[in-house]
Design an enzyme around this catalytic site. Structure first.
Site, mmCIF file in Angstrom:
data_model
loop_
_atom_site.group_PDB
_atom_site.id
_atom_site.type_symbol
_atom_site.label_atom_id
_atom_site.label_comp_id
_atom_site.label_asym_id
_atom_site.label_seq_id
_atom_site.Cartn_x
_atom_site.Cartn_y
_atom_site.Cartn_z
ATOM 1 N N PHE A 1 15.747 -25.882 20.133
ATOM 2 C CA PHE A 1 15.131 -27.207 20.165
ATOM 3 C C PHE A 1 14.064 -27.293 21.253
ATOM 4 O O PHE A 1 13.003 -27.883 21.058
ATOM 5 C CB PHE A 1 16.228 -28.255 20.421
ATOM 6 C CG PHE A 1 15.760 -29.683 20.332
ATOM 7 C CD1 PHE A 1 15.716 -30.340 19.106
ATOM 8 C CD2 PHE A 1 15.374 -30.377 21.471
ATOM 9 C CE1 PHE A 1 15.286 -31.660 19.026
ATOM 10 C CE2 PHE A 1 14.945 -31.693 21.400
ATOM 11 C CZ PHE A 1 14.903 -32.337 20.168
ATOM 12 N N PRO B 1 13.498 -26.806 25.937
ATOM 13 C CA PRO B 1 14.146 -26.650 27.240
ATOM 14 C C PRO B 1 15.080 -27.812 27.577
ATOM 15 O O PRO B 1 14.908 -28.924 27.077
ATOM 16 C CB PRO B 1 12.963 -26.609 28.211
ATOM 17 C CG PRO B 1 11.858 -27.316 27.504
ATOM 18 C CD PRO B 1 12.062 -27.089 26.042
ATOM 19 N N ASP C 1 26.737 -25.590 12.687
ATOM 20 C CA ASP C 1 26.198 -24.742 13.746
ATOM 21 C C ASP C 1 27.250 -24.467 14.812
ATOM 22 O O ASP C 1 26.957 -24.485 16.010
ATOM 23 C CB ASP C 1 24.968 -25.425 14.357
ATOM 24 C CG ASP C 1 23.989 -24.407 14.928
ATOM 25 O OD1 ASP C 1 24.152 -23.197 14.637
ATOM 26 O OD2 ASP C 1 23.076 -24.808 15.665
HETATM 27 N N1 LIG Z 1 24.839 -31.531 28.134
HETATM 28 C C1 LIG Z 1 24.563 -30.417 28.793
HETATM 29 N N2 LIG Z 1 25.011 -30.234 30.053
HETATM 30 C C2 LIG Z 1 24.754 -29.095 30.732
HETATM 31 N N3 LIG Z 1 24.056 -28.067 30.235
HETATM 32 C C3 LIG Z 1 23.568 -28.174 28.995
HETATM 33 C C4 LIG Z 1 23.790 -29.348 28.200
HETATM 34 N N4 LIG Z 1 23.199 -29.167 26.995
HETATM 35 C C5 LIG Z 1 22.648 -27.940 27.041
HETATM 36 N N5 LIG Z 1 22.855 -27.343 28.233
HETATM 37 C C6 LIG Z 1 22.403 -26.004 28.671
HETATM 38 O O1 LIG Z 1 21.157 -25.738 28.082
HETATM 39 C C7 LIG Z 1 21.202 -24.503 27.382
HETATM 40 C C8 LIG Z 1 20.386 -24.620 26.109
HETATM 41 O O2 LIG Z 1 21.088 -25.443 25.209
HETATM 42 P P1 LIG Z 1 20.666 -25.622 23.703
HETATM 43 O O3 LIG Z 1 21.782 -26.291 23.020
HETATM 44 O O4 LIG Z 1 19.342 -26.274 23.655
HETATM 45 O O5 LIG Z 1 20.437 -24.150 23.176
HETATM 46 P P2 LIG Z 1 21.451 -23.034 22.692
HETATM 47 O O6 LIG Z 1 22.732 -23.664 22.270
HETATM 48 O O7 LIG Z 1 21.517 -21.989 23.755
HETATM 49 O O8 LIG Z 1 20.712 -22.441 21.446
HETATM 50 P P3 LIG Z 1 20.611 -23.060 20.016
HETATM 51 O O9 LIG Z 1 19.274 -23.686 19.912
HETATM 52 O O10 LIG Z 1 20.755 -21.897 19.131
HETATM 53 O O11 LIG Z 1 21.705 -24.073 19.854
HETATM 54 C C9 LIG Z 1 22.664 -24.206 27.111
HETATM 55 O O12 LIG Z 1 22.935 -22.857 27.197
HETATM 56 C C10 LIG Z 1 23.391 -24.950 28.187
HETATM 57 O O13 LIG Z 1 23.683 -24.074 29.257
#
Ligand SMILES: Nc1ncnc2c1ncn2[C@@H]1O[C@H](COP(=O)(O)OP(=O)(O)OP(=O)(O)O)[C@@H](O)[C@H]1O
Ligand SMILES: [Mg+2]
Length: 437
Positions: A89, A91, A208
């Site tokens: 999505f 950063p 997912d």
């Molecule tokens: N609510 C939150 N609190 C703390 N850290 C978060 C939170 N949401 C996301 N993160 C951090 O941000 C990072 C990126 O999250 P994001 O869900 O965007 O991507 P992803 O799960 O690694 O990949 P994908 O796009 O395939 O889901 C995560 O690895 C996590 O460590």
């Protein structure tokens, strides 16, 4: 692990300098076909809504609508010091909100996810997330506090999850090995979250389920995040919905990949994959491993119902510190969840029922619990571990006793707190037997 669209990728458009960060991840983002639903107020994957329609459909959801300037303030201008990670999505930044950002806000840390305007995801995924989390609240779903929709900018504001994702804890070298009971608790929490979605008045298929979308709070309580691919379940007599194949390699159910037919049982398959990752400490797809070990499910499936073989595939960083009976039952459950036939996969409520009693099993080995000390290459600690007769056969670093179970084993929650406190203090994750708290 990158998400994939098997069929197509949409072109993106340009963003501001702040948001133009590119990563390997952003090259492979999912996009899915627009589908139309008539019931705007309760549908998850409705067509594109204008900001006005969206706020109408979210009446009663208690979501805050932020301006971009407010979220910039909350994150120190999306500073790299606040950067938490990045997925398909865009950063994610840590921020802090209180009365100063917006009157009436409870003071709390937040995670602000910012749509990468050059990426493959867009308004549709952002909207699905807002609609699902705007109408569904559960202790095992991450809480959406609010959103921002200004010009092309799309942001999401979540409760901050101090321990980040399960993926980090299971697979990143700098984290200590997760203890067995913590793994079980995480599996149970995530199963409850998934079960809640499936059993909602208007059921939702998550689509997912994977280790990176399971976030952990300070007590290692698991919460599901990322609802951009979520779909409303079949209605009436329909057995499935047909949709573009989306998801993440290694986690998506085979029949869904083959046919595009999506049911709640597709999520159950993905749950089985994550439970297998928890048991083995291996990623579902790992190109760095020898050929026949690269696909976790193919490699591990023949061992799941054979007690002797199972012990060979259990995560070596557990160092044998797990209930043998619990592992066998969990492995049998994985086997069921990974059934080729969706009908033979259990309902998520049955998964929770099968997992919860495993927390109570008393055949946990009575040896000392040991940590993997990330990054420790040489030193006295190694001598100590060897002197203890527990030669390091581990992949990373060395092991250190924490506390003998008989002398009052720390609860898993306490262990998590300990790890967290040490991470915060930036102190090494080492603890010797005689060290006192
Ligand atoms: N609510 C939150 N609190 C703390 N850290 C978060 C939170 N949401 C996301 N993160 C951090 O941000 C990072 C990126 O999250 P994001 O869900 O965007 O991507 P992803 O799960 O690694 O990949 P994908 O796009 O395939 O889901 C995560 O690895 C996590 O460590
Ligand atoms: Mg994610």
């Amino acid at each position: 692990m990158s998400k994939v669209s098997w069929w197509s990728l949409l072109p993106g458009c340009c963003g501001s300098d702040d948001h133009n960060r590119r990563s390997a991840k952003s090259a492979n983002k999912p996009v899915e076909k627009q589908s139309s639903f008539s019931d705007i107020s309760s549908s998850t994957t409705t067509g594109m809504l204008s900001p006005e329609d969206l706020s109408v459909s979210l009446v009663g959801s208690n979501l805050h609508v932020f301006t971009l300037a407010e979220l910039k303030d909350a994150t120190h201008g999306f500073s790299m010091c606040n950067f938490l990670g990045e997925g398909g999505f865009g950063p994610v930044y840590k921020g802090f909100i209180d009365e100063k950002v917006k009157p009436g806000l409870k003071a709390q840390p937040v995670a602000v996810k910012l749509l990468d305007l050059d990426g493959g995801q867009g308004h549709k995924e952002w909207q699905a997330e807002v609609l699902v989390l705007g109408r569904l609240r559960h202790p095992h779903l991450v809480k959406l506090i609010g959103y921002c929709c200004e010009d092309e900018q799309r942001l999401l504001v979540y409760e901050f999850m101090p321990r980040g994702s399960l993926e980090n804890h299971l697979f990143k070298r700098y984290f200590a090995a997760l203890p067995w009971l913590t793994r079980l608790k995480i599996a149970i929490g995530a199963a409850k979250g998934l079960g809640f979605l499936h059993d909602a008045e208007k059921p939702v298929i998550y689509r997912d389920f994977k280790a990176s979308n399971i976030l952990l709070d300070s007590d290692c309580k698991a919460k599901l995040s990322d609802f951009g691919l979520a779909k409303d379940g079949p209605e009436g007599d329909a057995t499935h919905i047909t949709t573009r194949v989306m998801g993440t390699h290694g986690y998506a159910a085979p029949e869904y990949i083959m046919t595009g037919h999506l049911t709640a049982k597709s999520d159950v398959y993905s749950f089985g994959v994550v439970l297998l990752e928890l048991l083995t400490g291996r990623r579902c797809v790992d190109k760095a491993r020898p050929g026949r070990e690269q696909n976790l499910v193919e490699w591990a499936k023949p061992c799941l119902t054979d007690a002797r073989k199972l012990s060979r595939i259990m995560d070596p960083t557990l160092d044998g510190q797990y209930s043998t009976m619990g592992a066998q039952k969990a492995a049998a459950l994985v086997h069921q969840c990974l059934s080729q036939s969706p009908k033979r996969r259990p309902h998520m409520s049955a998964v929770v029922e099968a997992l919860e009693p495993l927390l109570e099993l008393e055949d946990l080995p009575s040896g000392p619990f040991v940590y993997v000390a990330p990054g420790a290459e040489h030193g006295d600690e190694e001598g100590e571990a060897k002197a203890d007769g527990r030669e390091s056969g581990r992949r990373h670093g060395h092991r250190h006793k924490l506390r003998s179970p008989k002398a009052g084993r720390l609860s898993d929650v306490a262990l998590c707190r300990e790890v967290g406190a040490r991470l915060k203090r930036n102190s090494p994750l080492l603890q010797t037997q005689n060290e006192t708290r």
